[in-house]
Design a protein around this motif. Structure first.
Motif, PDB file in Angstrom:
ATOM      1  N   SER A   2      71.716  45.107  26.659  1.00 38.58           N
ATOM      2  CA  SER A   2      70.440  45.348  26.001  1.00 38.58           C
ATOM      3  C   SER A   2      69.265  45.124  26.945  1.00 38.58           C
ATOM      4  O   SER A   2      68.344  45.955  27.025  1.00 38.58           O
ATOM      5  CB  SER A   2      70.304  44.443  24.765  1.00 38.58           C
ATOM      6  N   ILE A   3      69.262  44.014  27.681  1.00 42.17           N
ATOM      7  CA  ILE A   3      68.130  43.763  28.583  1.00 42.17           C
ATOM      8  C   ILE A   3      68.181  44.681  29.807  1.00 42.17           C
ATOM      9  O   ILE A   3      67.136  45.081  30.326  1.00 42.17           O
ATOM     10  CB  ILE A   3      68.036  42.278  28.993  1.00 42.17           C
ATOM     11  N   ALA A   4      69.382  45.049  30.246  1.00 40.27           N
ATOM     12  CA  ALA A   4      69.505  45.963  31.383  1.00 40.27           C
ATOM     13  C   ALA A   4      68.873  47.315  31.056  1.00 40.27           C
ATOM     14  O   ALA A   4      68.273  47.971  31.920  1.00 40.27           O
ATOM     15  CB  ALA A   4      70.973  46.150  31.763  1.00 40.27           C
TER      16      ALA A   4
ATOM     17  N   GLY B 136      59.552  45.567  21.760  1.00 42.33           N
ATOM     18  CA  GLY B 136      60.775  46.353  21.746  1.00 42.33           C
ATOM     19  C   GLY B 136      62.036  45.560  21.983  1.00 42.33           C
ATOM     20  O   GLY B 136      63.140  46.124  22.018  1.00 42.33           O
ATOM     21  N   HIS B 137      61.899  44.238  22.136  1.00 44.77           N
ATOM     22  CA  HIS B 137      63.079  43.397  22.384  1.00 44.77           C
ATOM     23  C   HIS B 137      63.270  42.422  21.228  1.00 44.77           C
ATOM     24  O   HIS B 137      64.037  42.684  20.302  1.00 44.77           O
ATOM     25  CB  HIS B 137      62.931  42.674  23.713  1.00 44.77           C
TER      26      HIS B 137
ATOM     27  N   ASP C 138      62.314  35.262  26.107  1.00 44.84           N
ATOM     28  CA  ASP C 138      63.543  35.582  26.833  1.00 44.84           C
ATOM     29  C   ASP C 138      63.268  35.446  28.324  1.00 44.84           C
ATOM     30  O   ASP C 138      62.568  36.270  28.913  1.00 44.84           O
ATOM     31  CB  ASP C 138      64.020  36.994  26.496  1.00 44.84           C
ATOM     32  N   GLY C 139      63.832  34.422  28.945  1.00 47.74           N
ATOM     33  CA  GLY C 139      63.583  34.154  30.356  1.00 47.74           C
ATOM     34  C   GLY C 139      64.159  35.193  31.287  1.00 47.74           C
ATOM     35  O   GLY C 139      63.516  35.600  32.260  1.00 47.74           O
ATOM     36  N   LEU C 140      65.368  35.651  31.016  1.00 47.67           N
ATOM     37  CA  LEU C 140      66.027  36.611  31.904  1.00 47.67           C
ATOM     38  C   LEU C 140      65.300  37.952  31.899  1.00 47.67           C
ATOM     39  O   LEU C 140      65.010  38.518  32.963  1.00 47.67           O
ATOM     40  CB  LEU C 140      67.489  36.780  31.483  1.00 47.67           C
TER      41      LEU C 140
END
Length: 462
Positions: free
Chosen positions: A158-160, A334-335, A340-342
């Motif tokens: 998801s973060i990628a 959108g997250h 979220d640190g990363l």
């Protein structure tokens, strides 16, 4: 039995003193009863960090919740807090429990509650939980077989998808990441590797003592990152806290970059480079740079008390581009309506690549355009609660006319006491999670910042 109270983000206490299996079970029982007032059987996700016995505390809490008829899914491995929040959001769970004390020292653990869509539980809900916590430890007569699941791959995918990893990998940078022996592990390095950019992880293995450091990504705790970055001649360094929801950054010279500059850099990148639109939510301890950027570009700006649950509450009601807090928590449109640190670190790296600037160059550019401002914080330890209350009462009733030669031009009292100055401000407030009195300040030069902080010490000793 011990009194269990939820603070800024969860209940935290010292392991084996107050944070014990009986008390964790009591907290879980209180949560279970609070949820049953809305729904007889709720879907609850439970995760845990790298701390001592976190996995076992999580299992115990899961058993208590299951005994009340709730449907429980337990993480099969250590997990970043935002990964649990994302699972709650994506799979429409009714609640999440994260066993973590976030950035606190290794002798602490904690119990965070997440509600849909992945936000920290508001005070109204945690107060309901507290009211339902039993005096005696609940007895679990029959253990339930708890379903387990690995939410980590979904989170990383998801973060990628939200970052231009192709551009980052092609940039040819050297990046050092300090996971501080927390849940960050080697995730940052793995995501940006595979091209010309090279990455190296510091403290990516589990250590329940965090290598003797407090897992808070601030300058005082990042010695190993500074050394590795300088020895390797890297371009930038990042650090995530114990449960992966906060970020810190170090420039190419091995100097810590204060979080307020990260906020300004991210806002510039999202608004100017990416063309994204939405409001900004910052806490009362946020930098004036953000106010100037919002004024220049006509961005709606909301200010909240300190605590990400307040930012999350605004994000649920408004179209928000960026939610930011002084302690390194950042939420992105959108997250999640949660920090979220990363993801924040990856977007900061994307910003540097897009702007084709070093960290020092990017910060200098922002200071020239919207500053200069310099921020700092002092934590006064072991200040009794009654003493903290007395200090705040005195400041509200008889605010000083000047601090370190700077006239006081206004006062804000909706979270602690914030004294506004002609070129800066000073904020005095208790920590919501630890027995500390925090002194925050911002000024137009490092010298004036130090004078303000020294003046703040005097105020706290009235």
């Amino acid at each position: 039995m011990d009194n269990i109270r939820f603070g800024t983000d969860g209940w935290r206490a010292k392991i084996a003193k107050t944070f014990t299996f009986p008390n964790v079970n009591r907290a879980a029982y209180g949560l279970g009863l609070a949820l049953r007032k809305k729904k007889k059987s709720s879907l609850i996700f439970v995760g845990y960090d790298t701390r001592f016995y976190s996995d076992k505390f999580a299992e115990s809490a899961a058993q208590v919740l299951a005994s009340l008829g709730h449907r429980i899914v337990l993480s099969s491995k250590i997990l970043p807090t935002p990964a649990l929040s994302l699972a709650v959001k994506a799979q429409k769970a009714d609640a999440g429990v994260m066993i973590t004390a976030s950035h606190n020292s290794s002798d602490y653990n904690g119990f965070k509650i997440k509600l849909p869509p992945g936000v920290s539980a508001p005070s109204s809900f945690t107060q309901m939980v507290e009211k339902n916590i039993p005096v005696q430890t609940p007895e679990i007569k029959t253990k339930t077989k708890i379903q387990k699941k690995d939410w980590l791959p979904f989170y990383l995918r998801s973060i990628a998808a939200k970052v231009d990893l192709k551009a980052i990998r092609k940039a040819g940078l050297k990046v050092v990441v300090d996971s501080m022996h927390g849940v960050g592990e080697n995730h940052f390095e793995n995501l940006i590797s595979g091209g010309k950019t090279k990455a190296k992880t510091v403290a990516g293995n589990r250590d329940v003592f965090f290598g003797g450091r407090q897992p808070e990504p601030i300058g005082a705790n990042l010695g190993p990152l500074f050394k590795t970055l300088r020895d390797w001649k890297a371009d930038v360094g990042f650090a995530t806290d114990g449960d992966g929801d906060r970020i810190g950054m170090v420039d190419e010279k091995g100097h810590y970059v204060d979080v307020h500059k990260l906020h300004a850099l991210l806002l510039y990148h999202l608004w100017v480079n990416r063309g994204m639109r939405g409001a900004v939510v910052k806490t009362v301890s946020g930098t004036t740079m953000i106010e100037r950027m919002a004024e220049k570009w006509g961005i709606p700006l909301f200010e909240t008390p300190i605590g990400f649950k307040y930012i999350g509450a605004v994000m649920l009601k408004e179209k928000v581009l960026l939610g930011i807090e002084e302690s390194g928590g950042i939420a992105i449109q959108g997250h999640l309506p949660e920090r979220d640190g990363l993801l924040s670190g990856l977007l900061l790296l994307e910003a540097l690549v897009t702007m084709k600037k070093s960290v020092t160059e990017a910060v200098s550019f922002l200071q020239k355009e919207f500053g200069p401002f310099y921020s700092g914080r002092i934590d006064l330890e072991n200040v009794p609660t009654d003493r903290q209350t007395a200090i705040l009462h005195h400041l509200k009733k008889s605010p000083p006319s000047q601090i370190a030669g700077h006239p006081v031009t206004g006062i804000n009292t909706f979270d602690g006491v914030k004294l506004k100055l002609e070129k800066g401000w000073l904020l005095v407030r208790p920590s919501g999670a630890e027995p500390l009195l925090r002194l925050y300040a911002e000024a137009s030069s490092p010298q004036e910042l130090q004078r303000l902080l020294n003046g703040a010490r005097s105020i706290a000793k009235f």
